[in-house]
Enzyme design. Structure first.
Site, PDB file in Angstrom:
ATOM      1  N   ALA A  85       2.358  -1.115  -0.340  1.00 38.83           N
ATOM      2  CA  ALA A  85       2.091  -2.557  -0.432  1.00 38.83           C
ATOM      3  C   ALA A  85       1.061  -2.937   0.608  1.00 38.83           C
ATOM      4  O   ALA A  85       0.944  -2.291   1.659  1.00 38.83           O
ATOM      5  CB  ALA A  85       3.370  -3.358  -0.234  1.00 38.83           C
ATOM      6  N   ASP A  86       0.287  -3.968   0.292  1.00 41.67           N
ATOM      7  CA  ASP A  86      -0.674  -4.500   1.255  1.00 41.67           C
ATOM      8  C   ASP A  86      -0.754  -6.008   1.062  1.00 41.67           C
ATOM      9  O   ASP A  86      -0.796  -6.488  -0.070  1.00 41.67           O
ATOM     10  CB  ASP A  86      -2.054  -3.884   1.051  1.00 41.67           C
ATOM     11  CG  ASP A  86      -3.013  -4.284   2.169  1.00 41.67           C
ATOM     12  OD1 ASP A  86      -2.695  -4.031   3.340  1.00 41.67           O
ATOM     13  OD2 ASP A  86      -4.065  -4.894   1.869  1.00 41.67           O
ATOM     14  N   THR A  87      -0.739  -6.726   2.174  1.00 44.96           N
ATOM     15  CA  THR A  87      -0.763  -8.194   2.109  1.00 44.96           C
ATOM     16  C   THR A  87      -1.993  -8.722   2.837  1.00 44.96           C
ATOM     17  O   THR A  87      -2.286  -8.294   3.952  1.00 44.96           O
ATOM     18  CB  THR A  87       0.517  -8.772   2.757  1.00 44.96           C
ATOM     19  OG1 THR A  87       1.648  -8.275   2.033  1.00 44.96           O
ATOM     20  CG2 THR A  87       0.530 -10.292   2.700  1.00 44.96           C
ATOM     21  N   GLY A 122      -0.521  -6.741  -2.843  1.00 45.72           N
ATOM     22  CA  GLY A 122      -0.644  -5.696  -3.853  1.00 45.72           C
ATOM     23  C   GLY A 122       0.565  -4.792  -3.690  1.00 45.72           C
ATOM     24  O   GLY A 122       0.944  -4.442  -2.563  1.00 45.72           O
TER      25      GLY A 122
END
Lengths: 219, 219
Positions: A85-87, A122
């Protein structure tokens, strides 16, 4: 939905390919016990390659998940599910990532003060060995966007928040699950996405993987 | 804003007139150390007296805060700030409070499934002794409303959630800060309000009390 499968899912081998303590906490909230293996993927994709900020977040999440998938394959370590995950924070078409220093944090918080911004996460799920019929790992990806309206922040408030150390290591220079909770007038979307992981989307994706027989649960 | 005053506010005597562990956690998130003194106010006001559900929540919050204010006055115990709050769920003009039993929880969760509902929190702040010029305690009250969109819940999901015990003691039969986080597709408003305490409104109300000189902080 996922809830009825959580006890069985808690017994599967899940790897979180992220060093974010918030993501780890959120998975633990569901009773899951992921092993944390932060990826060595360098988060430096060129933003110019992506027409939408959310696509940039998905690409970084994919990089993290696949890096750890490869590492585990090299080690011959079998797991059931790998989560990447990426924020990122987007304000006025500019992507705000983690602040480089106090001045950078002050610049970002000044932009967010009194304004609306978007938080994109994501999320990428990898099932390293799925159905016998399927070749190679199975990957699903999604992005979730939440709009956040900040209250007006005085210079005193910004200075005190930076002095507290909270902005560092956080996209957009704030963490909604700490004292900056008081900054947020309104959100529109999934709150947990702002913390770094969209729990409703995760529940639906994992439910789909279970229903399709790709992710097998021990009974 | 309140953030720059938090270290001084942490040294004041704050009483939380509520047994809700979520409210206690949220105040601790700000670094505050409230003493918890649950009120004995019976939460049984007639709903017919109120044209809006939010007003009912404010009236209950006021009942809790004033009950504890009176108790402390009787005991001769001096405190700086007393906080009362009450949270209710409104769906289709019906107020959903804590479930009486498993059937009641199933009924409520069935209504919420796939639909939008409103969460109202009434918040009341009492400063027992304010300015020398002001007679008696000073009270401010506010209500905050958040709209919550639930995902479709299957019967299996509802049964598993009830079996987990989580619905009990919670307005509307769910807690957004646990596994039911996966049920929530979207919120519109203050997330912390859904947990039971609107942190942004609290920060603004307390800032106003400080700015007006009603709430004095030790330096």
């Amino acid at each position: 939905m996922l809830l009825e499968h959580l006890p069985a899912l808690a017994k599967t081998k899940i790897v979180l390919a992220s060093a974010s303590p918030r993501r780890h906490e959120l998975l633990q909230l569901l009773g899951l016990k992921p092993e944390v293996i932060p990826s060595k993927f360098e988060e430096n994709l060129s933003k110019d390659l992506f027409s939408k900020a959310a696509e940039y977040a998905v690409a970084t999440a994919k990089g993290k998940a696949l890096d750890v998938t490869q590492l585990l394959a090299t080690q011959g370590k079998a797991v059931d599910l790998i989560i990447g995950a990426d924020t990122i924070v987007e304000h006025d078409s500019e992507i705000l990532e983690k602040p480089a220093n106090a001045d950078d944090a002050a610049r970002m918080l000044g932009k967010l003060s009194g304004n609306k911004h978007l938080v994109h996460t994501g999320m990428v799920l990898v099932v390293p060995s799925s159905n016998p019929g399927v070749e190679g790992p199975l990957m699903s990806s999604a992005s979730v966007t939440t709009a956040v309206q900040f209250d007006e922040l005085s210079n005193d408030t910004i200075s005190a928040y930076i002095a507290s150390g909270h902005p560092f290591g956080k996209a957009g220079s704030y963490g909604i699950q700490g004292p900056a909770a008081t900054f947020v007038k309104h959100i529109d979307g999934d709150f947990f996405n702002v913390m770094g992981f969209p729990l409703n989307a995760f529940a639906n994706e994992v439910s789909d993987l279970i229903a399709a027989g790709h992710l097998k649960l021990m009974s």
